[in-house]
Design a protein around this motif. Structure first.
Motif, PDB file in Angstrom:
ATOM      1  N   ASP A  11       0.804  -1.216   0.000  1.00 61.04           N
ATOM      2  CA  ASP A  11       0.000   0.000   0.000  1.00 61.04           C
ATOM      3  C   ASP A  11       0.840   1.271   0.000  1.00 61.04           C
ATOM      4  N   PHE A  12       2.037   1.190   0.592  1.00 53.61           N
ATOM      5  CA  PHE A  12       2.791   2.419   0.861  1.00 53.61           C
ATOM      6  C   PHE A  12       4.232   2.048   1.151  1.00 53.61           C
ATOM      7  N   ILE A  13       5.180   2.840   0.649  1.00 49.97           N
ATOM      8  CA  ILE A  13       6.582   2.604   1.001  1.00 49.97           C
ATOM      9  C   ILE A  13       7.193   3.883   1.562  1.00 49.97           C
ATOM     10  N   LEU A  14       8.236   3.704   2.324  1.00 51.51           N
ATOM     11  CA  LEU A  14       9.073   4.813   2.794  1.00 51.51           C
ATOM     12  C   LEU A  14      10.516   4.380   2.585  1.00 51.51           C
ATOM     13  N   ASN A  15      11.204   5.041   1.677  1.00 50.63           N
ATOM     14  CA  ASN A  15      12.613   4.760   1.391  1.00 50.63           C
ATOM     15  C   ASN A  15      13.452   5.995   1.702  1.00 50.63           C
ATOM     16  N   VAL A  16      14.714   5.778   2.012  1.00 46.50           N
ATOM     17  CA  VAL A  16      15.615   6.901   2.252  1.00 46.50           C
ATOM     18  C   VAL A  16      16.862   6.769   1.398  1.00 46.50           C
ATOM     19  N   VAL A  17      17.482   7.909   1.116  1.00 47.43           N
ATOM     20  CA  VAL A  17      18.753   7.965   0.395  1.00 47.43           C
ATOM     21  C   VAL A  17      19.815   8.399   1.389  1.00 47.43           C
ATOM     22  N   LEU A  18      20.933   7.657   1.414  1.00 46.85           N
ATOM     23  CA  LEU A  18      22.024   7.950   2.341  1.00 46.85           C
ATOM     24  C   LEU A  18      23.200   8.576   1.604  1.00 46.85           C
ATOM     25  N   ASP A  19      23.958   9.401   2.313  1.00 44.89           N
ATOM     26  CA  ASP A  19      25.182   9.936   1.729  1.00 44.89           C
ATOM     27  C   ASP A  19      26.367   9.064   2.117  1.00 44.89           C
TER      28      ASP A  19
END
Length: 201
Positions: A11-19
């Protein structure tokens, strides 16, 4: 991965981008495809580098400690450098590798192989985590020669079909002597997090 939703709805995702320091610099949320694509687009703007043409010689490093602590980690720089080198060119990998190979399955695959082709065929027949990195290096070696400057014993490098050198100067001099003094050189100081893409005209 996207086809998973055919039998396990998302239904829904939460992704993050890292440095480089593992700090979150962007978050994307919402539709499992659209949000992910947005994250990828942002990541491309940071790490995808356009190059005019593939080089004869590519000099790369994983980006320093701890990214070059062993060959298992340093492999990421080779995987990206293969996109910057021409067929039959030379990649010079500068990586300390004080821990040697760094992973037991990876080491077993290396010690039990007979050639780069052997590693590629084995991973196609029997995928094994750890072995996949040995096969990934073999795929690079099928395209270009790999010179390595590291703290590993030379025999360890040779077991993975790399050509070891004691210094970058020695490796580069050898590369020029074999490909010509006018050979084109490209530097990738952060090879593990740089994706070279040939710019289309």
């Amino acid at each position: 991965i996207e086809e998973v939703v055919n039998f396990l709805p998302v239904d829904f995702i939460l992704n993050v981008v890292l440095d480089e320091n593992k700090t979150i610099i962007k978050a994307v949320a919402g539709h499992h495809v659209l949000a992910h694509r947005e994250g990828c687009s942002f990541l491309d703007s940071l790490y995808k580098i356009k190059i005019p043409e593939r080089a004869d010689i590519v000099i790369t490093t994983p980006g320093g400690f701890p990214k070059d602590i062993n060959l298992y980690q340093a492999q990421k720089a080779l995987d990206n450098a293969k996109h910057a080198v021409r067929e039959g060119g030379i990649i010079i990998l500068l990586a300390s590798c004080t821990e040697g190979y760094g992973e037991t399955v990876f080491e077993r695959w290396i010690n039990n192989s007979t050639s780069p082709d052997d590693l590629v065929m084995k991973i196609r027949d029997n995928f094994e985590l750890g072995g996949h990195k040995a096969a990934a290096i073999a795929l690079v070696e099928k395209k270009a020669r790999v010179f390595i400057v590291s703290d590993m014993p030379h025999e360890m490098s040779k077991k993975l079909y790399m050509e070891p050198f004691n210094s970058m100067e020695e490796a580069l001099t050898t590369a020029f002597s074999q490909l010509g003094q006018d050979a084109r050189v490209l530097l990738m100081p952060h090879g593990g997090s740089t994706l070279p893409v040939v710019q289309s005209l």
